[in-house]
Design an enzyme around this catalytic site. Sequence first.
Site, PDB file in Angstrom:
ATOM      1  N   SER A 147      42.310  45.878  40.877  1.00  0.00           N
ATOM      2  CA  SER A 147      43.592  44.882  41.111  1.00  0.00           C
ATOM      3  C   SER A 147      43.447  44.016  39.271  1.00  0.00           C
ATOM      4  O   SER A 147      43.128  43.969  38.802  1.00  0.00           O
ATOM      5  CB  SER A 147      43.023  43.618  42.182  1.00  0.00           C
ATOM      6  OG  SER A 147      43.964  42.356  41.698  1.00  0.00           O
ATOM      7  N   TYR A 160      36.610  37.477  44.084  1.00  0.00           N
ATOM      8  CA  TYR A 160      37.329  38.941  44.786  1.00  0.00           C
ATOM      9  C   TYR A 160      38.491  39.173  43.474  1.00  0.00           C
ATOM     10  O   TYR A 160      37.445  40.337  42.714  1.00  0.00           O
ATOM     11  CB  TYR A 160      38.561  38.538  45.322  1.00  0.00           C
ATOM     12  CG  TYR A 160      39.342  40.017  45.316  1.00  0.00           C
ATOM     13  CD1 TYR A 160      38.867  40.484  46.212  1.00  0.00           C
ATOM     14  CD2 TYR A 160      40.666  39.376  44.823  1.00  0.00           C
ATOM     15  CE1 TYR A 160      39.915  41.747  46.234  1.00  0.00           C
ATOM     16  CE2 TYR A 160      41.543  40.246  44.915  1.00  0.00           C
ATOM     17  CZ  TYR A 160      41.249  41.636  45.376  1.00  0.00           C
ATOM     18  OH  TYR A 160      41.632  42.826  45.800  1.00  0.00           O
ATOM     19  N   LYS A 164      36.628  42.940  40.607  1.00  0.00           N
ATOM     20  CA  LYS A 164      37.588  43.600  40.940  1.00  0.00           C
ATOM     21  C   LYS A 164      37.539  44.150  39.520  1.00  0.00           C
ATOM     22  O   LYS A 164      37.937  45.242  39.078  1.00  0.00           O
ATOM     23  CB  LYS A 164      38.857  43.034  41.192  1.00  0.00           C
ATOM     24  CG  LYS A 164      38.987  43.208  42.360  1.00  0.00           C
ATOM     25  CD  LYS A 164      39.098  44.449  42.998  1.00  0.00           C
ATOM     26  CE  LYS A 164      39.149  44.926  44.822  1.00  0.00           C
ATOM     27  NZ  LYS A 164      39.386  46.105  45.504  1.00  0.00           N
TER      28      LYS A 164
END
Length: 254
Positions: A147, A160, A164
């Site tokens: 991401s 999160y 990533k």
Amino acid sequence: MATQLFDLSGRVALITGASRGIGAATARLLAEQGAHVVVSSRKQADLDQVAAEIVQAGGKATPIAAHQGDSTALAELMRRISNDLGRLDILVNNAATNPHFGHIADTEMSMVDKTLQVNVKGYFELSALGAKAIRASGGGAIVNVASINGVRPAMFQGIYSITKAAVINMTQAFARECAPWKVRVNAVLPGLTDTKFASAITKNDAIRKSITDQLPLQRMAQPEEIAPAVLYLSSDASSYVTGTTLVVDGGFLA
């Protein structure tokens, strides 16, 4: 010759998180290019539907449920691929989780553990298993769906984003050590994409607009716009590409 660069005929590709969104779009595209796709996620019924759609369109698909955060399930997934299909040429690590949307300091440790288990340990474990299987098949590709949050952490998506960033570094580490096995390892970095996974953002008009207003292309992506990047990194078109990241974000990081 150019039209054959993306031909995946005779190859077996495993796509995780393939019941919807980017994973399902990727599975459909790789199948269109001739790959026998193994679609995997947690729920068998959802996978059965995706596989049926691929087969109905003329492709080859095998649905196998497996939780990305369960070591036993991942080992069984790889065993079934070996026994039933005899080879693995492409692994697309796409399954992920993001249980916390809020201030980073309010993240519960149980959510930290879950996010690390699926997004980091799951990717690592399946990459290790996949690299050995791909090596045995004569070489191929691993593509990690990371991401842009791994480059620039997003507000209220702290843990999160951290996972990533780890996936990006993991991609480079595997690329270096697996190159002698003829296993290329790269990552795709999507920006905001219209998926159920991103619904906390995409379904909130104010948050979505605050992001799309920053994008040169002025809109979020559709899953079908991310899949071609995965195809490129899975195919012979990228035969001299390993250890890199391909950003697909509408210009956000520009």
